[in-house]
Scaffold this motif. Structure first.
Motif, PDB file in Angstrom:
ATOM      1  N   MET A  22       0.825  -1.207   0.000  1.00  0.00           N
ATOM      2  CA  MET A  22       0.000   0.000   0.000  1.00  0.00           C
ATOM      3  C   MET A  22       0.861   1.260   0.000  1.00  0.00           C
ATOM      4  O   MET A  22       0.565   2.239  -0.693  1.00  0.00           O
ATOM      5  N   LYS A  23       1.963   1.237   0.761  1.00  0.00           N
ATOM      6  CA  LYS A  23       2.845   2.400   0.810  1.00  0.00           C
ATOM      7  C   LYS A  23       3.559   2.642  -0.514  1.00  0.00           C
ATOM      8  O   LYS A  23       3.988   3.765  -0.804  1.00  0.00           O
ATOM      9  N   SER A  24       3.666   1.591  -1.333  1.00  0.00           N
ATOM     10  CA  SER A  24       4.436   1.686  -2.573  1.00  0.00           C
ATOM     11  C   SER A  24       3.599   2.090  -3.774  1.00  0.00           C
ATOM     12  O   SER A  24       4.149   2.351  -4.851  1.00  0.00           O
ATOM     13  N   LEU A  25       2.300   2.135  -3.629  1.00  0.00           N
ATOM     14  CA  LEU A  25       1.438   2.524  -4.745  1.00  0.00           C
ATOM     15  C   LEU A  25       1.674   3.982  -5.121  1.00  0.00           C
ATOM     16  O   LEU A  25       1.821   4.839  -4.252  1.00  0.00           O
ATOM     17  N   LYS A  26       1.678   4.256  -6.398  1.00  0.00           N
ATOM     18  CA  LYS A  26       1.905   5.621  -6.875  1.00  0.00           C
ATOM     19  C   LYS A  26       0.701   6.181  -7.634  1.00  0.00           C
ATOM     20  O   LYS A  26       0.416   7.373  -7.571  1.00  0.00           O
ATOM     21  N   LEU A  27       0.014   5.323  -8.367  1.00  0.00           N
ATOM     22  CA  LEU A  27      -1.134   5.782  -9.165  1.00  0.00           C
ATOM     23  C   LEU A  27      -2.450   5.542  -8.427  1.00  0.00           C
ATOM     24  O   LEU A  27      -3.306   6.426  -8.367  1.00  0.00           O
ATOM     25  N   ALA A  28      -2.613   4.363  -7.875  1.00  0.00           N
ATOM     26  CA  ALA A  28      -3.836   4.036  -7.133  1.00  0.00           C
ATOM     27  C   ALA A  28      -3.858   4.761  -5.793  1.00  0.00           C
ATOM     28  O   ALA A  28      -2.881   4.729  -5.050  1.00  0.00           O
ATOM     29  N   ALA A  29      -4.954   5.435  -5.495  1.00  0.00           N
ATOM     30  CA  ALA A  29      -5.093   6.196  -4.252  1.00  0.00           C
ATOM     31  C   ALA A  29      -5.636   5.305  -3.142  1.00  0.00           C
ATOM     32  O   ALA A  29      -6.442   4.407  -3.387  1.00  0.00           O
ATOM     33  N   ILE A  30      -5.187   5.555  -1.917  1.00  0.00           N
ATOM     34  CA  ILE A  30      -5.704   4.832  -0.760  1.00  0.00           C
ATOM     35  C   ILE A  30      -6.965   5.555  -0.286  1.00  0.00           C
ATOM     36  O   ILE A  30      -6.900   6.685   0.203  1.00  0.00           O
ATOM     37  N   GLU A  31      -8.116   4.896  -0.450  1.00  0.00           N
ATOM     38  CA  GLU A  31      -9.408   5.496  -0.111  1.00  0.00           C
ATOM     39  C   GLU A  31     -10.357   4.425   0.408  1.00  0.00           C
ATOM     40  O   GLU A  31     -10.172   3.238   0.142  1.00  0.00           O
ATOM     41  N   THR A  32     -11.386   4.855   1.126  1.00  0.00           N
ATOM     42  CA  THR A  32     -12.448   3.932   1.520  1.00  0.00           C
ATOM     43  C   THR A  32     -13.500   3.807   0.423  1.00  0.00           C
ATOM     44  O   THR A  32     -14.424   3.011   0.534  1.00  0.00           O
ATOM     45  N   HIS A  33     -13.373   4.576  -0.630  1.00  0.00           N
ATOM     46  CA  HIS A  33     -14.382   4.595  -1.687  1.00  0.00           C
ATOM     47  C   HIS A  33     -14.127   3.500  -2.709  1.00  0.00           C
ATOM     48  O   HIS A  33     -13.048   2.902  -2.761  1.00  0.00           O
ATOM     49  N   VAL A  34     -15.134   3.212  -3.511  1.00  0.00           N
ATOM     50  CA  VAL A  34     -15.005   2.318  -4.653  1.00  0.00           C
ATOM     51  C   VAL A  34     -15.852   2.884  -5.790  1.00  0.00           C
ATOM     52  O   VAL A  34     -16.709   3.736  -5.584  1.00  0.00           O
ATOM     53  N   ALA A  35     -15.575   2.389  -6.996  1.00  0.00           N
ATOM     54  CA  ALA A  35     -16.485   2.576  -8.131  1.00  0.00           C
ATOM     55  C   ALA A  35     -16.582   4.009  -8.626  1.00  0.00           C
ATOM     56  O   ALA A  35     -17.676   4.531  -8.818  1.00  0.00           O
TER      57      ALA A  35
END
Length: 427
Positions: free
Chosen positions: A359-372
Protein backbone atom coordinates in the motif's frame (compact mmCIF):
# COMPACT_ATOMS: atom_id res chain seq x y z
CA UNK A 1 -41.12 2.48 -33.07
CA UNK A 2 -38.50 0.23 -31.47
CA UNK A 3 -37.60 0.78 -27.83
CA UNK A 4 -34.53 2.94 -27.38
CA UNK A 5 -31.29 1.23 -26.42
CA UNK A 6 -29.69 1.57 -23.01
CA UNK A 7 -27.15 4.15 -24.20
CA UNK A 8 -29.85 6.37 -25.65
CA UNK A 9 -31.82 6.12 -22.40
CA UNK A 10 -28.73 6.98 -20.37
CA UNK A 11 -28.35 10.20 -22.36
CA UNK A 12 -31.96 11.25 -22.96
CA UNK A 13 -34.44 9.43 -20.71
CA UNK A 14 -36.31 11.15 -17.89
CA UNK A 15 -36.44 14.65 -19.34
CA UNK A 16 -38.00 15.89 -22.56
CA UNK A 17 -37.57 19.66 -22.97
CA UNK A 18 -40.30 21.53 -24.79
CA UNK A 19 -39.91 24.30 -27.32
CA UNK A 20 -37.47 26.89 -25.96
CA UNK A 21 -36.93 25.06 -22.66
CA UNK A 22 -33.49 24.26 -21.19
CA UNK A 23 -31.72 21.41 -22.98
CA UNK A 24 -30.06 20.30 -19.74
CA UNK A 25 -32.15 19.24 -16.76
CA UNK A 26 -32.63 22.47 -14.78
CA UNK A 27 -31.60 22.63 -11.14
CA UNK A 28 -34.73 23.65 -9.24
CA UNK A 29 -32.95 24.96 -6.16
CA UNK A 30 -36.04 25.89 -4.19
CA UNK A 31 -37.45 24.54 -0.95
CA UNK A 32 -41.01 25.59 -1.72
CA UNK A 33 -43.40 26.16 -4.64
CA UNK A 34 -46.03 28.88 -5.13
CA UNK A 35 -49.72 28.32 -5.89
CA UNK A 36 -52.49 30.77 -6.68
CA UNK A 37 -55.07 29.24 -4.35
CA UNK A 38 -55.22 26.98 -1.34
CA UNK A 39 -57.50 24.71 -3.36
CA UNK A 40 -54.73 24.17 -5.92
CA UNK A 41 -52.28 23.19 -3.21
CA UNK A 42 -54.90 21.08 -1.45
CA UNK A 43 -55.18 18.84 -4.51
CA UNK A 44 -51.50 18.02 -4.12
CA UNK A 45 -51.91 17.12 -0.45
CA UNK A 46 -54.85 14.90 -1.37
CA UNK A 47 -52.75 13.23 -4.12
CA UNK A 48 -55.44 14.25 -6.60
CA UNK A 49 -52.99 16.23 -8.75
CA UNK A 50 -49.30 15.96 -9.57
CA UNK A 51 -46.93 18.74 -8.62
CA UNK A 52 -44.64 20.04 -5.92
CA UNK A 53 -45.10 21.92 -2.69
CA UNK A 54 -42.00 21.23 -0.59
CA UNK A 55 -38.65 19.77 -1.64
CA UNK A 56 -38.39 17.56 1.44
CA UNK A 57 -40.82 15.24 -0.35
CA UNK A 58 -40.27 15.83 -4.05
CA UNK A 59 -38.34 18.09 -6.39
CA UNK A 60 -38.60 18.36 -10.21
CA UNK A 61 -34.86 17.93 -10.75
CA UNK A 62 -34.84 14.78 -8.66
CA UNK A 63 -37.89 13.36 -10.38
CA UNK A 64 -36.37 13.77 -13.86
CA UNK A 65 -33.26 11.89 -12.79
CA UNK A 66 -35.24 9.21 -10.95
CA UNK A 67 -37.36 8.68 -14.07
CA UNK A 68 -34.19 8.13 -16.11
CA UNK A 69 -32.92 5.48 -13.69
CA UNK A 70 -36.34 3.77 -13.70
CA UNK A 71 -36.14 3.50 -17.49
CA UNK A 72 -32.59 2.18 -17.34
CA UNK A 73 -33.61 -0.54 -14.85
CA UNK A 74 -36.83 -1.38 -16.65
CA UNK A 75 -38.93 -0.21 -13.69
CA UNK A 76 -42.13 1.80 -13.52
CA UNK A 77 -41.32 4.35 -10.81
CA UNK A 78 -38.34 5.53 -8.78
CA UNK A 79 -37.29 8.03 -6.13
CA UNK A 80 -33.93 9.49 -5.16
CA UNK A 81 -32.62 9.48 -1.60
CA UNK A 82 -29.76 11.19 0.19
CA UNK A 83 -27.55 8.07 0.18
CA UNK A 84 -27.54 4.42 -0.77
CA UNK A 85 -28.01 3.50 2.87
CA UNK A 86 -31.10 5.70 3.02
CA UNK A 87 -32.47 3.99 -0.10
CA UNK A 88 -32.04 0.55 1.45
CA UNK A 89 -33.64 1.56 4.74
CA UNK A 90 -36.62 3.32 3.18
CA UNK A 91 -37.27 0.55 0.68
CA UNK A 92 -37.32 -2.03 3.49
CA UNK A 93 -39.28 0.07 5.97
CA UNK A 94 -41.85 0.91 3.30
CA UNK A 95 -43.23 -2.65 3.57
CA UNK A 96 -41.84 -4.02 6.86
CA UNK A 97 -42.94 -3.00 10.34
CA UNK A 98 -42.64 -4.21 13.92
CA UNK A 99 -43.27 -7.95 14.08
CA UNK A 100 -42.14 -8.65 10.51
CA UNK A 101 -39.24 -10.76 9.27
CA UNK A 102 -36.65 -10.44 6.47
CA UNK A 103 -34.65 -13.14 4.70
CA UNK A 104 -31.36 -11.75 3.39
CA UNK A 105 -28.20 -13.00 1.78
CA UNK A 106 -25.38 -13.06 4.32
CA UNK A 107 -22.97 -11.75 1.70
CA UNK A 108 -23.91 -8.07 1.55
CA UNK A 109 -22.37 -4.68 2.32
CA UNK A 110 -21.41 -4.43 6.00
CA UNK A 111 -23.50 -1.32 6.56
CA UNK A 112 -26.57 -3.06 5.17
CA UNK A 113 -25.88 -6.17 7.25
CA UNK A 114 -25.76 -4.02 10.37
CA UNK A 115 -28.91 -2.12 9.34
CA UNK A 116 -30.86 -5.36 8.99
CA UNK A 117 -29.37 -7.34 11.87
CA UNK A 118 -29.00 -4.60 14.50
CA UNK A 119 -30.90 -1.39 13.77
CA UNK A 120 -34.07 -2.91 12.30
CA UNK A 121 -34.06 -5.49 15.09
CA UNK A 122 -34.38 -2.60 17.56
CA UNK A 123 -37.48 -1.59 15.61
CA UNK A 124 -39.01 -5.06 15.98
CA UNK A 125 -38.06 -6.35 12.51
CA UNK A 126 -36.17 -9.64 12.74
CA UNK A 127 -34.05 -11.32 10.09
CA UNK A 128 -32.53 -14.60 8.95
CA UNK A 129 -29.34 -14.58 6.88
CA UNK A 130 -28.62 -17.31 4.36
CA UNK A 131 -25.56 -17.99 2.26
CA UNK A 132 -25.85 -16.79 -1.35
CA UNK A 133 -24.81 -20.36 -2.19
CA UNK A 134 -27.65 -21.92 -0.18
CA UNK A 135 -29.79 -24.64 -1.68
CA UNK A 136 -33.42 -24.07 -2.54
CA UNK A 137 -34.29 -26.20 0.50
CA UNK A 138 -32.16 -24.05 2.82
CA UNK A 139 -33.72 -20.90 1.41
CA UNK A 140 -37.18 -22.37 1.86
CA UNK A 141 -36.39 -23.24 5.49
CA UNK A 142 -35.47 -19.60 6.22
CA UNK A 143 -38.92 -18.34 5.19
CA UNK A 144 -41.34 -17.77 8.07
CA UNK A 145 -45.04 -16.96 8.28
CA UNK A 146 -44.17 -13.31 9.03
CA UNK A 147 -41.50 -12.97 6.30
CA UNK A 148 -42.28 -9.87 4.26
CA UNK A 149 -39.16 -9.42 2.12
CA UNK A 150 -36.17 -11.22 0.60
CA UNK A 151 -33.00 -9.17 0.04
CA UNK A 152 -29.65 -9.60 -1.71
CA UNK A 153 -26.96 -7.83 -3.74
CA UNK A 154 -26.27 -8.63 -7.39
CA UNK A 155 -22.53 -8.41 -6.72
CA UNK A 156 -21.84 -8.15 -3.00
CA UNK A 157 -19.65 -5.37 -1.64
CA UNK A 158 -16.87 -6.26 -0.84
CA UNK A 159 -17.15 -10.07 -1.01
CA UNK A 160 -17.89 -10.01 -4.79
CA UNK A 161 -20.25 -12.98 -4.51
CA UNK A 162 -22.84 -13.12 -7.30
CA UNK A 163 -26.50 -13.61 -6.40
CA UNK A 164 -28.57 -16.27 -8.14
CA UNK A 165 -31.43 -13.83 -8.66
CA UNK A 166 -33.88 -16.32 -10.13
CA UNK A 167 -33.41 -18.74 -7.21
CA UNK A 168 -34.07 -16.03 -4.64
CA UNK A 169 -36.99 -14.60 -6.66
CA UNK A 170 -38.60 -18.03 -6.93
CA UNK A 171 -38.45 -18.53 -3.17
CA UNK A 172 -39.77 -15.05 -2.45
CA UNK A 173 -42.69 -15.30 -4.86
CA UNK A 174 -43.62 -18.78 -3.64
CA UNK A 175 -44.32 -17.15 -0.27
CA UNK A 176 -46.04 -14.07 -1.69
CA UNK A 177 -43.25 -11.61 -0.86
CA UNK A 178 -41.11 -9.37 -3.09
CA UNK A 179 -37.40 -9.73 -3.84
CA UNK A 180 -35.29 -6.61 -3.33
CA UNK A 181 -31.87 -6.45 -5.01
CA UNK A 182 -29.09 -3.91 -4.52
CA UNK A 183 -27.64 -3.49 -8.03
CA UNK A 184 -24.98 -0.89 -7.21
CA UNK A 185 -21.90 -2.67 -8.57
CA UNK A 186 -23.16 -3.94 -11.96
CA UNK A 187 -25.50 -0.98 -12.65
CA UNK A 188 -28.26 -1.57 -15.22
CA UNK A 189 -25.58 -1.53 -17.93
CA UNK A 190 -24.38 -4.97 -16.85
CA UNK A 191 -27.43 -6.43 -15.10
CA UNK A 192 -31.12 -5.57 -14.86
CA UNK A 193 -32.42 -7.64 -11.91
CA UNK A 194 -36.06 -6.91 -12.75
CA UNK A 195 -35.67 -9.02 -15.89
CA UNK A 196 -34.66 -11.95 -13.66
CA UNK A 197 -37.55 -11.61 -11.20
CA UNK A 198 -36.57 -8.83 -8.79
CA UNK A 199 -39.43 -6.56 -7.69
CA UNK A 200 -37.51 -3.67 -6.13
CA UNK A 201 -34.01 -2.47 -7.06
CA UNK A 202 -31.82 -0.13 -5.04
CA UNK A 203 -28.52 1.62 -5.72
CA UNK A 204 -25.94 3.68 -3.99
CA UNK A 205 -25.75 6.23 -6.79
CA UNK A 206 -22.60 7.51 -5.04
CA UNK A 207 -20.73 4.74 -6.86
CA UNK A 208 -20.69 4.04 -10.60
CA UNK A 209 -23.83 6.02 -11.43
CA UNK A 210 -22.23 9.26 -10.26
CA UNK A 211 -18.89 7.80 -11.25
CA UNK A 212 -16.67 10.66 -10.14
CA UNK A 213 -16.83 10.66 -6.35
CA UNK A 214 -18.67 13.97 -6.45
CA UNK A 215 -21.98 13.45 -4.64
CA UNK A 216 -23.71 11.10 -2.23
CA UNK A 217 -27.01 9.62 -3.25
CA UNK A 218 -29.28 6.61 -3.52
CA UNK A 219 -32.27 5.47 -5.55
CA UNK A 220 -35.19 3.05 -5.17
CA UNK A 221 -36.74 1.57 -8.33
CA UNK A 222 -40.04 -0.32 -8.31
CA UNK A 223 -40.65 -2.86 -11.07
CA UNK A 224 -44.40 -2.24 -10.71
CA UNK A 225 -45.08 -5.98 -11.04
CA UNK A 226 -45.75 -7.18 -7.50
CA UNK A 227 -49.46 -7.58 -6.77
CA UNK A 228 -49.82 -6.03 -3.32
CA UNK A 229 -53.58 -6.51 -3.09
CA UNK A 230 -53.20 -10.24 -3.79
CA UNK A 231 -51.27 -10.36 -0.51
CA UNK A 232 -53.16 -7.63 1.33
CA UNK A 233 -52.94 -9.40 4.68
CA UNK A 234 -49.13 -9.19 4.53
CA UNK A 235 -48.92 -5.53 3.53
CA UNK A 236 -51.47 -3.44 5.46
CA UNK A 237 -49.37 -0.30 4.93
CA UNK A 238 -50.09 -0.49 1.21
CA UNK A 239 -53.45 -2.23 1.24
CA UNK A 240 -55.40 -0.53 4.04
CA UNK A 241 -56.22 3.17 4.50
CA UNK A 242 -53.31 5.37 5.62
CA UNK A 243 -54.91 7.55 8.28
CA UNK A 244 -51.81 9.76 8.32
CA UNK A 245 -52.52 10.68 4.69
CA UNK A 246 -56.26 11.26 4.31
CA UNK A 247 -57.16 7.58 4.49
CA UNK A 248 -55.64 6.74 1.11
CA UNK A 249 -55.17 3.06 0.27
CA UNK A 250 -52.10 3.21 -1.94
CA UNK A 251 -52.48 -0.13 -3.71
CA UNK A 252 -56.08 0.64 -4.66
CA UNK A 253 -55.54 4.24 -5.74
CA UNK A 254 -52.22 3.86 -7.58
CA UNK A 255 -52.13 0.18 -8.56
CA UNK A 256 -49.10 -2.06 -8.73
CA UNK A 257 -47.10 0.43 -10.79
CA UNK A 258 -47.46 3.40 -8.46
CA UNK A 259 -48.30 2.25 -4.95
CA UNK A 260 -44.84 1.46 -3.60
CA UNK A 261 -43.06 4.67 -4.63
CA UNK A 262 -46.08 6.89 -3.86
CA UNK A 263 -46.26 5.53 -0.31
CA UNK A 264 -42.49 5.79 0.12
CA UNK A 265 -42.60 9.42 -0.97
CA UNK A 266 -45.76 10.72 0.70
CA UNK A 267 -45.26 8.81 3.95
CA UNK A 268 -41.59 7.96 4.58
CA UNK A 269 -39.88 10.84 2.82
CA UNK A 270 -42.36 13.12 4.56
CA UNK A 271 -41.40 11.71 7.96
CA UNK A 272 -37.68 11.00 7.53
CA UNK A 273 -36.77 13.72 5.05
CA UNK A 274 -33.68 12.01 3.57
CA UNK A 275 -34.11 13.65 0.16
CA UNK A 276 -31.26 14.00 -2.30
CA UNK A 277 -30.39 17.63 -2.99
CA UNK A 278 -31.23 18.99 -6.46
CA UNK A 279 -27.55 19.89 -6.89
CA UNK A 280 -26.55 16.30 -6.26
CA UNK A 281 -29.27 15.03 -8.59
CA UNK A 282 -27.92 17.30 -11.34
CA UNK A 283 -24.38 15.98 -10.84
CA UNK A 284 -25.72 12.41 -10.76
CA UNK A 285 -27.39 12.95 -14.11
CA UNK A 286 -24.11 14.06 -15.66
CA UNK A 287 -22.65 10.76 -14.54
CA UNK A 288 -25.61 8.78 -15.88
CA UNK A 289 -25.13 10.30 -19.34
CA UNK A 290 -21.81 8.45 -19.71
CA UNK A 291 -22.60 5.34 -17.62
CA UNK A 292 -22.98 3.08 -20.66
CA UNK A 293 -19.58 4.23 -21.93
CA UNK A 294 -17.73 4.02 -18.62
CA UNK A 295 -18.88 0.61 -17.35
CA UNK A 296 -17.25 -1.43 -20.14
CA UNK A 297 -13.94 0.31 -19.39
CA UNK A 298 -14.23 -0.45 -15.67
CA UNK A 299 -14.89 -4.10 -16.52
CA UNK A 300 -11.99 -4.29 -18.99
CA UNK A 301 -9.60 -2.82 -16.42
CA UNK A 302 -10.91 -5.06 -13.65
CA UNK A 303 -10.52 -8.16 -15.81
CA UNK A 304 -6.99 -7.23 -16.90
CA UNK A 305 -5.88 -6.47 -13.33
CA UNK A 306 -7.44 -9.69 -12.02
CA UNK A 307 -5.66 -11.78 -14.65
CA UNK A 308 -2.34 -10.06 -13.91
CA UNK A 309 -2.68 -10.59 -10.17
CA UNK A 310 -3.73 -14.24 -10.52
CA UNK A 311 -0.46 -14.96 -12.33
CA UNK A 312 1.77 -13.07 -9.87
CA UNK A 313 3.88 -15.14 -7.44
CA UNK A 314 3.32 -12.72 -4.52
CA UNK A 315 -0.47 -13.19 -4.69
CA UNK A 316 -2.13 -16.02 -2.76
CA UNK A 317 -5.54 -15.75 -4.44
CA UNK A 318 -7.67 -13.36 -6.49
CA UNK A 319 -11.42 -12.85 -6.11
CA UNK A 320 -13.09 -11.63 -9.30
CA UNK A 321 -16.21 -13.19 -10.88
CA UNK A 322 -14.79 -12.72 -14.39
CA UNK A 323 -12.02 -15.25 -13.79
CA UNK A 324 -12.80 -18.83 -14.91
CA UNK A 325 -11.24 -20.03 -11.64
CA UNK A 326 -13.77 -18.08 -9.57
CA UNK A 327 -16.55 -20.07 -7.88
CA UNK A 328 -19.14 -17.59 -9.17
CA UNK A 329 -17.91 -17.62 -12.76
CA UNK A 330 -20.81 -19.68 -14.14
CA UNK A 331 -23.55 -17.72 -12.35
CA UNK A 332 -21.80 -14.51 -13.42
CA UNK A 333 -21.88 -15.65 -17.04
CA UNK A 334 -25.63 -16.06 -16.69
CA UNK A 335 -26.50 -12.75 -15.05
CA UNK A 336 -23.47 -10.64 -16.07
CA UNK A 337 -22.49 -11.66 -19.60
CA UNK A 338 -21.02 -8.21 -20.23
CA UNK A 339 -18.96 -8.40 -17.04
CA UNK A 340 -19.70 -7.20 -13.54
CA UNK A 341 -17.66 -4.27 -12.30
CA UNK A 342 -14.12 -3.01 -11.79
CA UNK A 343 -13.65 -4.11 -8.17
CA UNK A 344 -11.08 -6.84 -7.48
CA UNK A 345 -9.90 -8.27 -4.16
CA UNK A 346 -6.74 -10.30 -3.60
CA UNK A 347 -4.62 -11.66 -0.76
CA UNK A 348 -0.86 -11.21 -0.56
CA UNK A 349 1.18 -14.17 0.62
CA UNK A 350 3.14 -12.08 3.11
CA UNK A 351 0.10 -11.14 5.18
CA UNK A 352 -0.14 -7.82 7.03
CA UNK A 353 3.53 -6.73 6.54
CA UNK A 354 3.31 -7.40 2.80
CA UNK A 355 0.02 -5.51 2.52
CA UNK A 356 1.42 -2.52 4.44
CA UNK A 357 4.49 -2.38 2.18
CA UNK A 358 2.39 -2.80 -0.94
CA UNK A 359 0.00 0.00 0.00
CA UNK A 360 2.85 2.40 0.81
CA UNK A 361 4.44 1.69 -2.57
CA UNK A 362 1.44 2.52 -4.75
CA UNK A 363 1.90 5.62 -6.87
CA UNK A 364 -1.13 5.78 -9.16
CA UNK A 365 -3.84 4.04 -7.13
CA UNK A 366 -5.09 6.20 -4.25
CA UNK A 367 -5.70 4.83 -0.76
CA UNK A 368 -9.41 5.50 -0.11
CA UNK A 369 -12.45 3.93 1.52
CA UNK A 370 -14.38 4.60 -1.69
CA UNK A 371 -15.01 2.32 -4.65
CA UNK A 372 -16.49 2.58 -8.13
CA UNK A 373 -15.48 5.90 -9.57
CA UNK A 374 -13.26 7.17 -12.39
CA UNK A 375 -10.05 7.07 -10.32
CA UNK A 376 -8.50 3.81 -9.18
CA UNK A 377 -8.50 3.42 -5.41
CA UNK A 378 -7.17 0.76 -3.09
CA UNK A 379 -7.81 -0.38 0.49
CA UNK A 380 -6.26 -2.84 2.93
CA UNK A 381 -9.01 -3.48 5.52
CA UNK A 382 -6.58 -4.77 8.16
CA UNK A 383 -4.80 -1.43 8.35
CA UNK A 384 -7.85 0.80 7.86
CA UNK A 385 -11.53 -0.10 8.16
CA UNK A 386 -10.87 -3.24 10.27
CA UNK A 387 -7.67 -2.18 12.03
CA UNK A 388 -9.19 -2.83 15.47
CA UNK A 389 -9.25 -6.58 14.77
CA UNK A 390 -6.43 -9.06 15.33
CA UNK A 391 -5.12 -11.25 12.51
CA UNK A 392 -7.05 -14.20 13.96
CA UNK A 393 -10.28 -12.19 14.12
CA UNK A 394 -9.74 -11.03 10.56
CA UNK A 395 -9.36 -14.63 9.35
CA UNK A 396 -12.56 -15.62 11.16
CA UNK A 397 -14.37 -12.75 9.44
CA UNK A 398 -13.09 -13.87 6.04
CA UNK A 399 -10.90 -10.77 5.71
CA UNK A 400 -7.28 -11.99 6.00
CA UNK A 401 -4.70 -9.40 7.03
CA UNK A 402 -3.09 -9.55 3.60
CA UNK A 403 -6.33 -8.81 1.74
CA UNK A 404 -6.37 -5.81 -0.58
CA UNK A 405 -9.39 -4.44 -2.44
CA UNK A 406 -8.77 -2.43 -5.58
CA UNK A 407 -11.42 -0.51 -7.50
CA UNK A 408 -10.17 -0.12 -11.06
CA UNK A 409 -10.97 3.27 -12.57
CA UNK A 410 -10.83 4.54 -16.12
CA UNK A 411 -7.06 4.91 -16.48
CA UNK A 412 -5.04 2.99 -19.09
CA UNK A 413 -4.83 -0.61 -17.95
CA UNK A 414 -1.10 -0.72 -18.76
CA UNK A 415 -0.52 2.05 -16.23
CA UNK A 416 -2.60 0.31 -13.57
CA UNK A 417 -0.77 -2.96 -14.02
CA UNK A 418 2.61 -1.21 -14.02
CA UNK A 419 1.75 0.49 -10.72
CA UNK A 420 0.69 -2.80 -9.15
CA UNK A 421 3.79 -4.54 -10.50
CA UNK A 422 6.22 -2.01 -9.03
CA UNK A 423 4.38 -2.04 -5.68
CA UNK A 424 4.52 -5.85 -5.56
CA UNK A 425 8.25 -5.73 -6.29
CA UNK A 426 8.79 -3.71 -3.09
CA UNK A 427 7.49 -6.52 -0.87
Amino acid sequence: MREYGLGTKAVQAGYRPGNGEPRQIPIIQSTTFKYDTSEDMGKLFDLEASGYFYSRLQNPTNDHVAAKIAELEGGKAAMLTSSGQAATFMAIFNICECGDHIVASSSIYGGTFNLISVTLKKMGITSTFVSPDCTEEELEAAMLDNTKLVFGETIANPALTVLDIEKFAKAAHAHGVPLMVDNTFPTPVNCRPIEWGADIVTHSTTKYMDGHGACLGGVIVDAGKFDWMAHADKYPGLCTPDESYHGITYAEKFGNEGAFITKCTSQLMRDFGCIQSPQHAFILNLGLESLHVRMPRHVENGQAVAEFLEAHPQVAFVNYPGLPSNKYYEVAQKYLPKGGCGVVSFELKGGRPAAEKFMKSLKLAAIETHVADARTCCLNPATSTHRQMTDEQLREAGIPAGLVRISCGLEDREDLIADLAQALEQI
